[in-house]
Design a protein around this motif. Structure first.
Motif, PDB file in Angstrom:
ATOM      1  N   LEU A  98      25.296 -12.470 -15.364  1.00 36.04           N
ATOM      2  CA  LEU A  98      26.546 -12.718 -16.466  1.00 36.04           C
ATOM      3  C   LEU A  98      26.584 -11.697 -17.702  1.00 36.04           C
ATOM      4  O   LEU A  98      27.820 -11.940 -18.455  1.00 36.04           O
ATOM      5  CB  LEU A  98      24.996 -13.806 -17.455  1.00 36.04           C
ATOM      6  CG  LEU A  98      25.426 -14.801 -18.755  1.00 36.04           C
ATOM      7  CD1 LEU A  98      27.136 -16.373 -18.683  1.00 36.04           C
ATOM      8  CD2 LEU A  98      24.200 -15.608 -19.205  1.00 36.04           C
ATOM      9  N   VAL A  99      25.721 -10.659 -18.074  1.00 35.70           N
ATOM     10  CA  VAL A  99      26.763  -9.392 -19.055  1.00 35.70           C
ATOM     11  C   VAL A  99      27.636  -9.302 -17.315  1.00 35.70           C
ATOM     12  O   VAL A  99      28.700  -8.836 -18.449  1.00 35.70           O
ATOM     13  CB  VAL A  99      25.325  -8.333 -17.892  1.00 35.70           C
ATOM     14  CG1 VAL A  99      25.919  -7.458 -18.860  1.00 35.70           C
ATOM     15  CG2 VAL A  99      24.018  -8.689 -18.598  1.00 35.70           C
ATOM     16  N   LEU A 100      27.727  -9.179 -16.504  1.00 36.66           N
ATOM     17  CA  LEU A 100      28.866  -8.374 -15.394  1.00 36.66           C
ATOM     18  C   LEU A 100      30.233  -9.584 -15.576  1.00 36.66           C
ATOM     19  O   LEU A 100      31.210  -8.863 -15.766  1.00 36.66           O
ATOM     20  CB  LEU A 100      28.631  -7.969 -14.443  1.00 36.66           C
ATOM     21  CG  LEU A 100      26.786  -7.183 -13.669  1.00 36.66           C
ATOM     22  CD1 LEU A 100      27.191  -7.012 -12.349  1.00 36.66           C
ATOM     23  CD2 LEU A 100      27.814  -6.236 -14.221  1.00 36.66           C
ATOM     24  N   LEU A 101      29.341 -10.771 -15.492  1.00 35.25           N
ATOM     25  CA  LEU A 101      30.750 -12.279 -15.581  1.00 35.25           C
ATOM     26  C   LEU A 101      31.432 -11.717 -17.185  1.00 35.25           C
ATOM     27  O   LEU A 101      32.972 -11.830 -16.965  1.00 35.25           O
ATOM     28  CB  LEU A 101      30.473 -13.428 -15.290  1.00 35.25           C
ATOM     29  CG  LEU A 101      30.533 -13.565 -13.881  1.00 35.25           C
ATOM     30  CD1 LEU A 101      29.704 -15.388 -13.335  1.00 35.25           C
ATOM     31  CD2 LEU A 101      31.091 -13.161 -13.357  1.00 35.25           C
ATOM     32  N   MET A 156      25.474 -10.749 -24.957  1.00 35.67           N
ATOM     33  CA  MET A 156      26.099  -9.799 -26.385  1.00 35.67           C
ATOM     34  C   MET A 156      25.997  -8.863 -25.928  1.00 35.67           C
ATOM     35  O   MET A 156      26.565  -7.694 -26.573  1.00 35.67           O
ATOM     36  CB  MET A 156      25.399 -10.892 -27.555  1.00 35.67           C
ATOM     37  CG  MET A 156      25.642 -11.515 -28.014  1.00 35.67           C
ATOM     38  SD  MET A 156      27.379 -12.495 -28.360  1.00 35.67           S
ATOM     39  CE  MET A 156      27.642 -11.710 -29.837  1.00 35.67           C
ATOM     40  N   ALA A 157      25.469  -8.658 -24.833  1.00 31.62           N
ATOM     41  CA  ALA A 157      25.598  -7.002 -24.330  1.00 31.62           C
ATOM     42  C   ALA A 157      26.914  -6.516 -23.874  1.00 31.62           C
ATOM     43  O   ALA A 157      27.368  -5.082 -23.834  1.00 31.62           O
ATOM     44  CB  ALA A 157      24.351  -6.994 -22.993  1.00 31.62           C
ATOM     45  N   ALA A 158      27.187  -7.770 -22.999  1.00 26.09           N
ATOM     46  CA  ALA A 158      29.126  -6.759 -22.658  1.00 26.09           C
ATOM     47  C   ALA A 158      29.681  -7.389 -23.828  1.00 26.09           C
ATOM     48  O   ALA A 158      30.163  -6.195 -23.690  1.00 26.09           O
ATOM     49  CB  ALA A 158      29.266  -8.485 -21.642  1.00 26.09           C
ATOM     50  N   VAL A 159      29.377  -8.312 -24.602  1.00 18.76           N
ATOM     51  CA  VAL A 159      30.383  -7.701 -26.165  1.00 18.76           C
ATOM     52  C   VAL A 159      30.156  -6.379 -26.945  1.00 18.76           C
ATOM     53  O   VAL A 159      30.972  -5.635 -27.464  1.00 18.76           O
ATOM     54  CB  VAL A 159      29.944  -9.066 -27.711  1.00 18.76           C
ATOM     55  CG1 VAL A 159      30.517  -8.857 -28.166  1.00 18.76           C
ATOM     56  CG2 VAL A 159      30.077 -10.148 -26.914  1.00 18.76           C
ATOM     57  N   ASP A 160      28.810  -6.000 -26.919  1.00 20.44           N
ATOM     58  CA  ASP A 160      28.646  -4.195 -27.547  1.00 20.44           C
ATOM     59  C   ASP A 160      29.258  -3.443 -27.070  1.00 20.44           C
ATOM     60  O   ASP A 160      30.183  -2.724 -27.522  1.00 20.44           O
ATOM     61  CB  ASP A 160      27.071  -3.888 -27.281  1.00 20.44           C
ATOM     62  CG  ASP A 160      26.166  -5.135 -28.465  1.00 20.44           C
ATOM     63  OD1 ASP A 160      26.802  -5.665 -29.290  1.00 20.44           O
ATOM     64  OD2 ASP A 160      24.947  -5.194 -28.109  1.00 20.44           O
TER      65      ASP A 160
END
Lengths: 292, 292
Positions: free
Chosen positions: A48-51, A186-190
């Motif tokens: 989910l982080v990568l996608l 939200m890590a990807a958003v950061d």
């Protein structure tokens, strides 16, 4: 899963295998850490982080260390949850649990070491700026600590043999499983720093995903296939746990699952047409259809 | 202890009591975390952070959150060490151990939550620059994880009932207790950024302190006063553990303690006369003379 997802999962698995190296201390602690990391997880959280990065048109390699850290936190929580003093499970995903292979004290320490390693690999990530790393570390520690996953686990343990209402059940799972799934997005958003509107839509998406995950888990524990799950079904009934199924019935739980899915889809529509959300749409499908 | 040290310890105690607030989850997890944080620790590690900053003429308030984080890591490690699956201790510092008060599963989770909280309070520290926080978080995770404290604990557990030599004993304690004491001093170095020469002298100082700490611990376990220690003496013999006393005898251990102290003093001389090292000199005295 589509080919892109399979590629990302292979990347995660390859990198996870190399993430915990032996030390000169020459114990088998690292072996026990790797045993649980390699024990066939679905890798939903790191995926989910990568996608999410992929969807936001970012280089996904920026998020790989964060994705690994997240999987380490998830894995440590499973090792500790399985301990005799907690759920006392002998098997997980069809393999012996960590303490059944390495003994109880080493399982406790392997969990501690994986939790610690998660913070190490983000803080030493050479791809991210210090500001971003600090933001990720703050978010991850809040999601996984006493206000998040660990707090939810305490509430969950305390709710065994207790009658709880739907509101309390949601509160438990928002903390226990929801917080880490939300972190993944939200890590990807950061890292990507999209507009506030996009960030909020993704946050809502991740919250609906979190609820879906738990509703499906509860359904699988009653109606799932033991062989596919790799663990015994019916443990919620045995442990007198309140679940979405016990509170809403099978049909009610399935309706709620679909309702949360529809809400997740609607939030993704906010990203379109600027972003191609097909992978994140597919994740919703995956959460509905998974059989393990 | 001099008045300055007492002031710093009061500061640490006051801030520690406020560091873990209750959450809306409304469990007693936070109470169990505070129970162990308040259980009468000597606060040597956080004190060392502040005294090193003081010595380097820095505002010690820059290091308070880091000092608290370090004490949280130390406290979590004691909670987990005391568990039935590990050392199975009922008392520590004259008080019941965490699992004797709150039960085993909650003690495991209180430890997990304290470990996680340590990383949270450094990453959300408003006094430090992101670059410094990342450096501290990397250093802390390395000192406390599988290459540091946790790894040392595994090696220590595996060495029970085993004949080990002095080299292995030092390797255990460099990781198990030395790594966090070294972190205390080097965290202040990360914040103050003195010259390389000063940094190296302080690093050597901290390594000698670490060895002193363990030699004294081994001496106290045989020759200490049970009432002052707040725990039973003689556990090393009962557990068939190799110690500085069992390997070197009482006199040999005391000689080695003095030798390490002399080496620590010599490294502090490198800081003089630029810096006033009187507090750090006093710490060496404290490590020699402590009776608990």
């Amino acid at each position: 899963m589509n080919q892109q997802m399979t590629e990302y999962i292979n990347l995660i698995n390859t990198r996870l295998q190399k993430a915990v190296n032996d030390t000169p201390l020459n114990t088998n602690l690292e072996e026990s850490m790797r045993y649980s990391l390699d024990a066939g997880g679905k890798r939903l959280r790191p995926l989910l982080v990568l996608l999410t990065l992929h969807t936001l048109n970012e280089d996904v390699y920026q998020g790989v260390e964060t994705a690994l850290a997240l999987e380490m936190i998830h894995t440590y929580s499973l090792i500790h949850d399985d301990l005799p003093a907690m759920d006392n499970d002998d098997y997980r995903r069809g393999k012996l649990t960590n303490h059944k292979v390495y003994g109880e004290w080493k399982a406790i320490l392997a969990g501690d070491a994986l939790l610690t390693k998660a913070f190490e690999i983000i803080s030493t990530d050479s791809k991210l700026a210090p500001e971003t790393k600090v933001q990720l570390l703050a978010r991850l520690s809040q999601a996984s600590g006493h206000r998040g996953m660990v707090g939810g686990q305490v509430l969950d343990m305390q709710s065994e043999n207790a009658d709880i209402d739907l509101e309390t059940l949601q509160q438990i799972h928002r903390a226990k499983t929801g917080a880490l799934l939300k972190f993944a997005v939200m890590a990807a958003v950061d890292i990507a720093q999209p507009t506030t509107e996009i960030a909020q839509a993704l946050e809502a998406y991740s919250e609906h995903l979190g609820l879906m995950f738990q509703i499906k888990d509860d359904l699988l524990d009653v109606y799932g296939d033991q062989d596919k799950l790799g663990k015994a079904v019916g443990s919620d009934v045995t442990n007198h746990k309140s679940t979405y199924v016990s509170l809403l019935g099978k049909e009610g739980a399935e309706e709620k699952l679909q309702y949360e899915a529809d809400s997740a889809y609607r939030n993704l529509e906010i990203l379109q047409p600027q972003y191609d959300t097909s992978h994140l749409n597919e994740i919703i499908q995956l959460f509905i259809q998974r059989d393990h």
